[in-house]
Design an enzyme around this catalytic site. Sequence first.
Site, PDB file in Angstrom:
ATOM      1  N   HIS A 188       0.822  -1.205   0.000  1.00 19.98           N
ATOM      2  CA  HIS A 188       0.000   0.000   0.000  1.00 19.98           C
ATOM      3  C   HIS A 188       0.860   1.260   0.000  1.00 19.98           C
ATOM      4  CE1 HIS A 188      -3.662  -2.367   1.739  1.00 19.98           C
ATOM      5  NE2 HIS A 188      -3.455  -2.586   0.454  1.00 19.98           N
TER       6      HIS A 188
HETATM    7  C1  LIG Z   1       0.130  -7.212  -4.752  1.00 21.95           C
HETATM    8  C2  LIG Z   1      -0.839  -6.120  -4.372  1.00 21.95           C
HETATM    9  C3  LIG Z   1      -1.980  -6.447  -3.649  1.00 21.95           C
HETATM   10  C4  LIG Z   1      -2.898  -5.437  -3.315  1.00 21.95           C
HETATM   11  N1  LIG Z   1      -4.088  -5.798  -2.754  1.00 21.95           N
HETATM   12  C5  LIG Z   1      -5.069  -4.866  -2.642  1.00 21.95           C
HETATM   13  C6  LIG Z   1      -6.380  -5.247  -2.285  1.00 21.95           C
HETATM   14  O1  LIG Z   1      -6.678  -6.425  -2.095  1.00 21.95           O
HETATM   15  N2  LIG Z   1      -7.319  -4.276  -2.182  1.00 21.95           N
HETATM   16  C7  LIG Z   1      -7.038  -2.964  -2.411  1.00 21.95           C
HETATM   17  O2  LIG Z   1      -7.930  -2.120  -2.246  1.00 21.95           O
HETATM   18  N3  LIG Z   1      -5.791  -2.565  -2.750  1.00 21.95           N
HETATM   19  C8  LIG Z   1      -4.822  -3.492  -2.920  1.00 21.95           C
HETATM   20  N4  LIG Z   1      -3.590  -3.123  -3.361  1.00 21.95           N
HETATM   21  C9  LIG Z   1      -3.312  -1.694  -3.555  1.00 21.95           C
HETATM   22  C10 LIG Z   1      -3.935  -1.067  -4.791  1.00 21.95           C
HETATM   23  O3  LIG Z   1      -4.031  -1.963  -5.862  1.00 21.95           O
HETATM   24  C11 LIG Z   1      -3.082   0.140  -5.183  1.00 21.95           C
HETATM   25  O4  LIG Z   1      -2.929   0.973  -4.053  1.00 21.95           O
HETATM   26  C12 LIG Z   1      -3.702   0.950  -6.298  1.00 21.95           C
HETATM   27  O5  LIG Z   1      -3.821   0.176  -7.466  1.00 21.95           O
HETATM   28  C13 LIG Z   1      -2.825   2.169  -6.561  1.00 21.95           C
HETATM   29  O6  LIG Z   1      -3.342   2.849  -7.663  1.00 21.95           O
HETATM   30  P1  LIG Z   1      -2.429   3.860  -8.487  1.00 21.95           P
HETATM   31  O7  LIG Z   1      -3.265   4.402  -9.564  1.00 21.95           O
HETATM   32  O8  LIG Z   1      -1.789   4.788  -7.525  1.00 21.95           O
HETATM   33  O9  LIG Z   1      -1.238   2.960  -9.068  1.00 21.95           O
HETATM   34  P2  LIG Z   1      -1.260   1.647  -9.942  1.00 21.95           P
HETATM   35  O10 LIG Z   1      -2.585   0.981  -9.897  1.00 21.95           O
HETATM   36  O11 LIG Z   1      -0.095   0.830  -9.512  1.00 21.95           O
HETATM   37  O12 LIG Z   1      -1.037   2.181 -11.426  1.00 21.95           O
HETATM   38  C14 LIG Z   1       0.137   2.817 -11.866  1.00 21.95           C
HETATM   39  C15 LIG Z   1       0.303   2.510 -13.349  1.00 21.95           C
HETATM   40  O13 LIG Z   1       1.281   3.370 -13.908  1.00 21.95           O
HETATM   41  C16 LIG Z   1       2.114   2.618 -14.770  1.00 21.95           C
HETATM   42  N5  LIG Z   1       3.398   3.316 -14.847  1.00 21.95           N
HETATM   43  C17 LIG Z   1       4.257   3.571 -13.835  1.00 21.95           C
HETATM   44  N6  LIG Z   1       5.322   4.252 -14.264  1.00 21.95           N
HETATM   45  C18 LIG Z   1       5.139   4.435 -15.579  1.00 21.95           C
HETATM   46  C19 LIG Z   1       5.897   5.067 -16.589  1.00 21.95           C
HETATM   47  N7  LIG Z   1       7.059   5.669 -16.305  1.00 21.95           N
HETATM   48  N8  LIG Z   1       5.421   5.057 -17.864  1.00 21.95           N
HETATM   49  C20 LIG Z   1       4.231   4.475 -18.155  1.00 21.95           C
HETATM   50  N9  LIG Z   1       3.467   3.856 -17.231  1.00 21.95           N
HETATM   51  C21 LIG Z   1       3.917   3.846 -15.963  1.00 21.95           C
HETATM   52  C22 LIG Z   1       2.202   1.261 -14.087  1.00 21.95           C
HETATM   53  O14 LIG Z   1       2.669   0.250 -14.953  1.00 21.95           O
HETATM   54  C23 LIG Z   1       0.773   1.082 -13.617  1.00 21.95           C
HETATM   55  O15 LIG Z   1      -0.021   0.494 -14.606  1.00 21.95           O
HETATM   56  C24 LIG Z   1      -2.635  -4.084  -3.666  1.00 21.95           C
HETATM   57  C25 LIG Z   1      -1.479  -3.765  -4.372  1.00 21.95           C
HETATM   58  C26 LIG Z   1      -0.594  -4.764  -4.749  1.00 21.95           C
HETATM   59  C27 LIG Z   1       0.621  -4.388  -5.537  1.00 21.95           C
END
Ligand SMILES: Cc1cc2nc3c(=O)[nH]c(=O)nc-3n(C[C@H](O)[C@H](O)[C@H](O)COP(=O)(O)OP(=O)(O)OC[C@H]3O[C@@H](n4cnc5c(N)ncnc54)[C@H](O)[C@@H]3O)c2cc1C
Length: 545
Positions: free
Chosen positions: A468
């Site tokens: 997280h």
């Molecule tokens: C293994 C795991 C289990 C989890 N379990 C849960 C759960 O059960 N329930 C829950 O609510 N939350 C869970 N989480 C947390 C939740 O999924 C994340 O907090 C949430 O997805 C974060 O959203 P975000 O948009 O910040 O980032 P992300 O969803 O990680 O998206 C970021 C995106 O940006 C892309 N990216 C990054 N850098 C670049 C770049 N330089 N160029 C192009 N693309 C790029 C990445 O590839 C990714 O697709 C879990 C997370 C993980 C990793």
Amino acid sequence: MSPKFDYIVVGAGAAGCVVASRLSEDPTLRVLLVEAGGTDRSPIIAMPAALPFAYQSRRIGWGYQSGPEPQLGGRAIDEKAGRVVGGSTSINAMIYNRGNPLDYEGWAADGLTDWDYAHCLPYFRRMETFADGTDQWRGGDGPMRISRCRAEHKLFDVFLRGGQQAGFEVTPDHNGYQQEGLHIAQSFIHGGLRWSAARGYLRPALRRPNLHVMSRTHVTRILINDGAATGIEVRHGGRPRRIDCDREVIVCAGALNTPKLLMLSGVGDPDELRRHGIDVVAEAREVGRNLQNHPGVDLQYAAAHGDSLTSQLGPIGRVTLTADWVLRRKGLGTSNFFEAGAFLRTRDDVAFPNMQYEFLPLTRQMKNGRLVPIPGFQLWMDLSRPESRGTVRLRSSDPADHPSIVFNHLKQPQDLRDLIDGVRLARTLIHQPAWDRYRGLELSPGPDVLSDRDIELFIRQRASTSYHASGSCRMGIDGHAVVDGDGRVNAVRRMRIVDASIMPRVITGNLNAPVLIMAEKISDRILRRPALPTSNAPFYRTTPA
Ligand SMILES: Cc1cc2nc3c(=O)[nH]c(=O)nc-3n(C[C@H](O)[C@H](O)[C@H](O)COP(=O)(O)OP(=O)(O)OC[C@H]3O[C@@H](n4cnc5c(N)ncnc54)[C@H](O)[C@@H]3O)c2cc1C
């Protein structure tokens, strides 16, 4: 000549899918969504029970580690994050928790007045379709399909009864009026499928001619001219390329990659940037600071094979599970197995549950580098609102290098105290009469680990995280905050951040749902749509001692 876009969204994860989908609802806007990873069309992503394969896959993850963690003996910890369309929502555990209303009240108390619960709740309702129906807390026509777990295995019921015998309540909807207590879990699963942000938001938007998605495209730099973002530099098919935009670059790369990308673009702490030979474009000293996570440990108990879910996961069970899922989208393959949990307090002087538990009716241990189920049951427990803070920094100016991530877990003594008490509380739950028929030997930490000192050693040796990562580009109203309440980067014009990095303080629960609504709310601001009317739904609170 590359085509021009109005908005460029970097990262097709939880936030990026929402923002790209909402912005492209306006047919006059040209929206580009750029994602480093590839397609999410894979059975290990779609099938909930294939979760361990999804998050252990190197192909669809960034492969980052945090560390050395100073309080954990210098250990490195796997810090998973999805590198695939859907981002971490394509590899996560699908547990649906919104956080505690007091999380959002806390953000508002720090000056972000329109991030209080009354402003956020309408967006939670807009984002979801809850299978059990609507009320003043729950939504009925949003893109994300949420279901209540069936929790058919007998140990789920034992877990709830044990909790009641220990003096805790079972809350009927921990995402409704009352979070605190034990609960049957809810999940991002519908029709037997993982309901990722890509499935909920992005796929329905793909048919729009004004939305363009570039996958397998790594954004290496945000182009900034005269203090304003004007486009991005990417690597696609091994070749560099520049893409311009007319309005804004919206960074949704997640709490580990967003600060990395800002720093590579010259936005950050000048001393840090100069150390890597990066020209300083804008000073923003807090980029990469305030990093938070939920550190925790597993408690594991042996149980008779017949009493554990492992009895259904032998060779024949696995074939049945797969066939049931492939042919009918039914059976155990439709479960993430995390079907009961709890939000509890280890002390009375906090207003919110400071400990989260996730119950599994099986235990899992590493064998030959793979997590395999063994007869028993386990509780994952983590700290809901840790005090310790870490950093994301660059290792070099090479975009291909992993960032240096240090969470400083347990740096604050209160965090260690709470985790020790959390272990004791878990044991109290499991030593209730409801468990007498089922409880075998405590496998981890083990029956001899009794004193505070021994529990502390166990925690330092075994603590890991719930994945997280958050807070590394903090939203706030003060001059040091990286973004303002609308996600606008204070130091650079025409640039926003919308993802887990802007959480000023990590919420009490899993992050997917909160990130989705943050993206929903800021999308309205970008589109200059009126905010949804505030809610007056009540929420449970107690007065701390
Ligand atoms: C293994 C795991 C289990 C989890 N379990 C849960 C759960 O059960 N329930 C829950 O609510 N939350 C869970 N989480 C947390 C939740 O999924 C994340 O907090 C949430 O997805 C974060 O959203 P975000 O948009 O910040 O980032 P992300 O969803 O990680 O998206 C970021 C995106 O940006 C892309 N990216 C990054 N850098 C670049 C770049 N330089 N160029 C192009 N693309 C790029 C990445 O590839 C990714 O697709 C879990 C997370 C993980 C990793």
